[in-house]
Design an enzyme around this catalytic site. Sequence first.
Site, short mmCIF file in Angstrom:
data_model
loop_
_atom_site.label_atom_id
_atom_site.label_comp_id
_atom_site.label_asym_id
_atom_site.label_seq_id
_atom_site.Cartn_x
_atom_site.Cartn_y
_atom_site.Cartn_z
CD GLU A 59 -2.82 1.19 2.44
OE1 GLU A 59 -2.39 0.77 3.52
OE2 GLU A 59 -3.94 1.71 2.31
CD GLU A 63 -1.65 5.05 0.82
OE1 GLU A 63 -0.79 5.32 1.67
OE2 GLU A 63 -2.85 4.81 1.10
CG HIS A 70 -2.26 13.18 -6.52
ND1 HIS A 70 -3.59 13.39 -6.27
CD2 HIS A 70 -2.21 12.07 -7.32
CE1 HIS A 70 -4.32 12.44 -6.87
NE2 HIS A 70 -3.49 11.63 -7.50
CG ASP A 71 4.66 17.71 -5.00
OD1 ASP A 71 4.03 18.75 -4.67
OD2 ASP A 71 5.91 17.64 -4.94
N GLY A 89 4.78 22.72 -9.59
CA GLY A 89 5.10 21.37 -10.06
C GLY A 89 5.60 20.47 -8.94
CB SER A 93 3.44 22.86 -2.89
OG SER A 93 2.76 22.18 -3.93
CG ASP A 204 -7.52 2.93 0.08
OD1 ASP A 204 -7.70 1.71 -0.05
OD2 ASP A 204 -6.40 3.43 0.35
C1 HEM Z 1 -5.28 10.71 -15.73
C2 HEM Z 1 -5.20 10.99 -14.56
C3 HEM Z 1 -5.40 10.14 -13.34
C4 HEM Z 1 -6.56 9.93 -12.65
C5 HEM Z 1 -7.92 10.50 -12.95
C6 HEM Z 1 -6.23 9.08 -11.53
C7 HEM Z 1 -7.12 8.68 -10.55
C8 HEM Z 1 -6.85 7.82 -9.52
C9 HEM Z 1 -7.77 7.43 -8.49
C10 HEM Z 1 -9.20 7.94 -8.37
C11 HEM Z 1 -7.16 6.56 -7.68
C12 HEM Z 1 -7.73 5.87 -6.46
C13 HEM Z 1 -7.49 6.67 -5.22
C14 HEM Z 1 -8.19 6.08 -4.02
O1 HEM Z 1 -9.41 5.94 -4.06
O2 HEM Z 1 -7.52 5.73 -3.03
C15 HEM Z 1 -5.82 6.41 -8.17
C16 HEM Z 1 -4.86 5.61 -7.59
C17 HEM Z 1 -3.56 5.58 -8.01
N1 HEM Z 1 -2.98 6.37 -8.97
FE1 HEM Z 1 -3.94 7.49 -10.32
N2 HEM Z 1 -4.90 8.76 -11.58
C18 HEM Z 1 -4.35 9.39 -12.66
C19 HEM Z 1 -3.02 9.37 -13.02
C20 HEM Z 1 -2.03 8.79 -12.28
C21 HEM Z 1 -0.62 8.96 -12.52
C22 HEM Z 1 -0.03 9.83 -13.62
C23 HEM Z 1 0.04 8.24 -11.59
C24 HEM Z 1 1.51 8.06 -11.36
C25 HEM Z 1 2.45 8.30 -12.21
C26 HEM Z 1 -0.96 7.57 -10.79
C27 HEM Z 1 -0.70 6.66 -9.80
C28 HEM Z 1 -1.66 6.05 -9.02
C29 HEM Z 1 -1.36 5.00 -8.08
C30 HEM Z 1 -0.02 4.31 -7.89
C31 HEM Z 1 -2.56 4.72 -7.42
C32 HEM Z 1 -2.79 3.69 -6.34
C33 HEM Z 1 -2.73 4.28 -4.96
C34 HEM Z 1 -2.98 3.22 -3.90
O3 HEM Z 1 -3.02 2.02 -4.22
O4 HEM Z 1 -3.14 3.61 -2.73
N3 HEM Z 1 -2.20 7.95 -11.23
N4 HEM Z 1 -5.65 7.19 -9.30
#
Ligand code: HEM
Length: 361
Positions: A59, A63, A70-71, A89, A93, A204
Amino acid sequence: MSFKALFALATLAISVTAAPQPRAVCSQGRIASNAACCKWFDVLDDIQTNLFDGSECGEEAHESLRLTFHDAIGFSKSMTEQGKFGGGGADGSIMAFSEIETNFHANIGVDEIVEEQRPFAIKHEVSFGDFIQFAGAVGVSNCAGGPRLQFLTGRSNVSQASPDLLVPEPSDATDKIFSRMADAGFSITDTVNLLISHTVAAQDHVDPTIPGTPFDSTPSQFDAQFLVETLLTGTLFPGNGSNVGEELSAQHGTFRLQSDFEISRDARSACDWQSLIVNHNTMVQKFESVMTRLATVGHNPFTLVDCSEVIPVPKKANFGAPTLPAGTTLKDIDASCRASPFPTLKADPGPATSVAAVPPS
Ligand code: HEM
Ligand SMILES: *[C@@H]1O[C@H](CO)[C@@H](O)[C@H](O)[C@H]1NC(C)=O
Ligand SMILES: *[C@@H]1O[C@H](CO)[C@@H](O)[C@H](O)[C@H]1NC(C)=O
């Protein structure tokens, strides 16, 4: 060869061998290319044990990878052009101003990892911007078959809170996501390459009743399963019905974001998406390449020091070709690239199974 050419070659050889290599011997005899990299070996030891629970792709690793995005994505060229502050960027922050930024709707849930990471950054006296990118790179190196991301150090610790509404939401239309990403410097192809990250991911908060529900069947492997499984025709909701930003998934226990559903099928991105499925090395290289840019949004990388040697070499993995989950066939794939056929993949044998949640730690 003329005397002049020979002479040129000879001086070239001398200048190559004589170039002083700035090397530093760090703790436990580890060698760094620059003394500024040494402290990162100590950060590495600390977070592998105390943040990633013994070098796991669990996890916190997931995260931490999410946090790099997100940063960094808090950066807008168009706002700057309008004379407003458009964000700095990858500047830390989100950690320095967490009381502001983690309240942005799209940042739901990132407060947890921000709070877990901050004490490590403070203890080791490294900037928040550097730390976030370092932790993401180390975390994803723990995933089998994962990338070895570049790591540069030297980001300033001084930042301003990012403006709101720069982080994409899973419920955003594809047009909106693509234009937001372009405003931060990322093309449609780049955006697809960044979404490879969702192969080591779980949700989550989109459906809070089922925390830890992964986006594919193998959330600790940096494989192509996510890209394949997202293209299966949706049949079920893993939790308690539909939520904002959620689409039907194809397997019990897996979760599908609306944005991943749309981008995998959109005519502008479907061929890029499909092209990543067949070759694991290419997929990893494309992710490594686009991440060098994500990690330096808002910075001139030539002013930073390369400490990539500190990032662990991920466990090699011979996944073979990705597979279709048991109980599905190629007919269940929503093949969406007009220009080339979907690759022929085998299905796992046996009846359909349910995927386990990523355990909280
Ligand atoms: C197009 C844009 C993106 C959207 C709309 C998006 C949206 C999301 C959402 C809604 C989650 C679930 C969060 C939760 O409910 O806990 C998530 C998880 C995640 N996102 Fe994205 N994401 C995007 C792009 C990215 C990018 C560019 C990265 C990294 C380079 C990334 C890496 C991750 C990872 C690793 C997780 C899993 C986090 C976990 O398992 O706790 N995402 N994303
Ligand atoms: C970075 O700034 C934060 C406050 O935002 C501070 O707590 C931390 O000690 C600073 N770190 C360094 C290395 O200056
Ligand atoms: C699922 O939804 C039903 C009806 O809205 C509700 O009674 C039940 O408590 C929900 N279950 C969970 C786990 O949230």
